[in-house]
Enzyme design. Structure first.
Site, short mmCIF file in Angstrom:
data_model
loop_
_atom_site.label_atom_id
_atom_site.label_comp_id
_atom_site.label_asym_id
_atom_site.label_seq_id
_atom_site.Cartn_x
_atom_site.Cartn_y
_atom_site.Cartn_z
CB CYS A 137 -23.23 -14.75 10.47
SG CYS A 137 -22.59 -13.69 9.16
CB CYS A 140 -25.02 -11.46 9.42
SG CYS A 140 -24.32 -12.77 8.42
CG ASP A 141 -26.54 -11.15 13.10
OD1 ASP A 141 -27.22 -10.54 12.26
OD2 ASP A 141 -26.63 -12.37 13.29
#
Ligand code: NDP
Length: 324
Positions: A137, A140-141
């Site tokens: 993701c 997200c990261d």
């Protein structure tokens, strides 16, 4: 004689969508019962730092966040059952759910929040570095890779969007694709191929992710040319696997309408399935946003939709009783 337990609201799946639906239906006095399934907490339980769930000034750990969701749902009155729903019958009312413990339940309404699972390549090194340089993701990261070189695997819309998004942080993004053309929409392809920070490694598959053990971190990868077998070594500190997702809907095949990729079909902006009284929230019906916060938002919508549906059901049965 054993009686079949009857539920007003059955929630299948325990990610952010399911827990939020549970919190809202519990606070509406609907006594929800949640079937938490085999991986309670869903995808966030295999994530480390979460920096984008609103309400927390500092990063929180995914498993901790899901534990908080669970505790909140329980505190407001949700019944949690560590059972996996194995079959459903939505063809007659009340609906029927059968679990892996061979128990059968009936329910007036059902909220499906079984989520989706990111596809992984299945390499040993990929599993080893998951959460330590290997991610599924970018939203997200991506933030953790400022001014670093990274790679994205895949050639669909997700891979191209993720690669483009990652150019906001990384100094260079290499997209590795197993063919010599992308599956992604043309407009995304154009944007990707003209981006100065992006390079595409065509006709290559990821062979191995390499890294250090102490601290666990990714330092590079080996990619193999699909025709010649030649190996290319790349120095990268992050690898994003973007080869698609599988919605957890096998259980509902033939019971509700699914699209060609297996996602539950809901009209845009709603949680309604084609069966009145059955609602779907989160990644099981959303292939675009796939965020914990959007799943939670849809869980809230599903709860409000179920509440409205049950109120109508009650009014109808009261009117029927009065006319007898
Ligand atoms: P897709 O299934 O569309 O693409 C998956 C990609 O990964 C393909 O390029 C495929 O290669 C590659 N792939 C699959 N398995 C492997 C493997 N084992 N090794 C190497 N490569 C592999 O998934 P997406 O997640 O990209 O998209 C899913 C759906 O969501 C699609 O309908 C998409 O259009 C939609 N979507 C829409 C967006 C938008 O409209 N903005 C954004 C994101 C998704 P190959 O091409 O060779 O098969």
């Amino acid at each position: 004689m054993t009686t079949t337990p009857h539920l007003k609201v059955a929630i299948i799946g325990s990610g952010p969508a399911g827990y939020t639906a549970a919190i809202y239906t519990a606070r509406a006095n609907l006594n929800p019962t949640m079937f938490t399934g085999l991986q309670p907490g869903g995808q966030l339980t295999i994530t480390t730092d979460v920096e984008n769930y609103p309400g927390f000034a500092e990063a929180v750990q995914g498993p901790w966040l899901m534990e908080q969701f669970r505790a909140q749902a329980e505190n407001v009155g949700t019944t949690l059952l560590a059972e996996h729903v194995e079959s459903v019958d939505f063809s007659k009312r009340p609906f029927t759910l059968t679990t892996d413990t061979n128990k059968t339940y009936t329910a007036d309404s059902v909220i499906i929040s079984t989520g989706a699972q990111a596809r992984w390549l299945g390499l040993e090194s990929e599993t080893k570095f998951q959460g330590y340089g290997v991610s599924g993701c970018a939203t997200c990261d991506g933030f953790f890779y400022k001014n670093q070189e990274i790679a994205v695997i895949g050639g669909g819309n997700t891979a191209v969007e993720e690669a483009l998004f990652l150019t906001n942080f990384a100094s260079k993004v290499t997209l590795i694709h197993r063919r010599d053309e992308l599956r992604a929409e043309k407009v995304l392809q154009d944007r990707l191929l003209n981006h100065p920070k992006v390079e595409v490694l065509w006709d290559h598959v990821l062979e191995e992710i390499v890294g250090d053990d102490n601290p666990k971190s990714v330092t590079g990868l080996k990619a193999k040319h699909v025709k010649t077998g030649a190996i290319t070594d790349l120095k990268v500190s992050g690898v994003f696997i973007a080869i698609g997702h599988d919605p957890a809907t096998k259980l509902f095949k033939g019971q509700i309408n699914l699209d060609a990729e297996g996602y539950i079909i809901c009209p845009p902006g709603t949680t309604n399935t084609n069966i009145e009284g059955v609602f779907a929230a989160g990644d099981v019906q959303d292939k675009l946003y796939r965020q914990a916060v959007t799943a939670a938002g849809q869980g809230c919508m599903a709860a409000l939709d179920a509440e409205r549906y049950l109120a109508t059901l009650e009014t109808t049965s009261t009117l029927k009783a009065a006319s007898k």
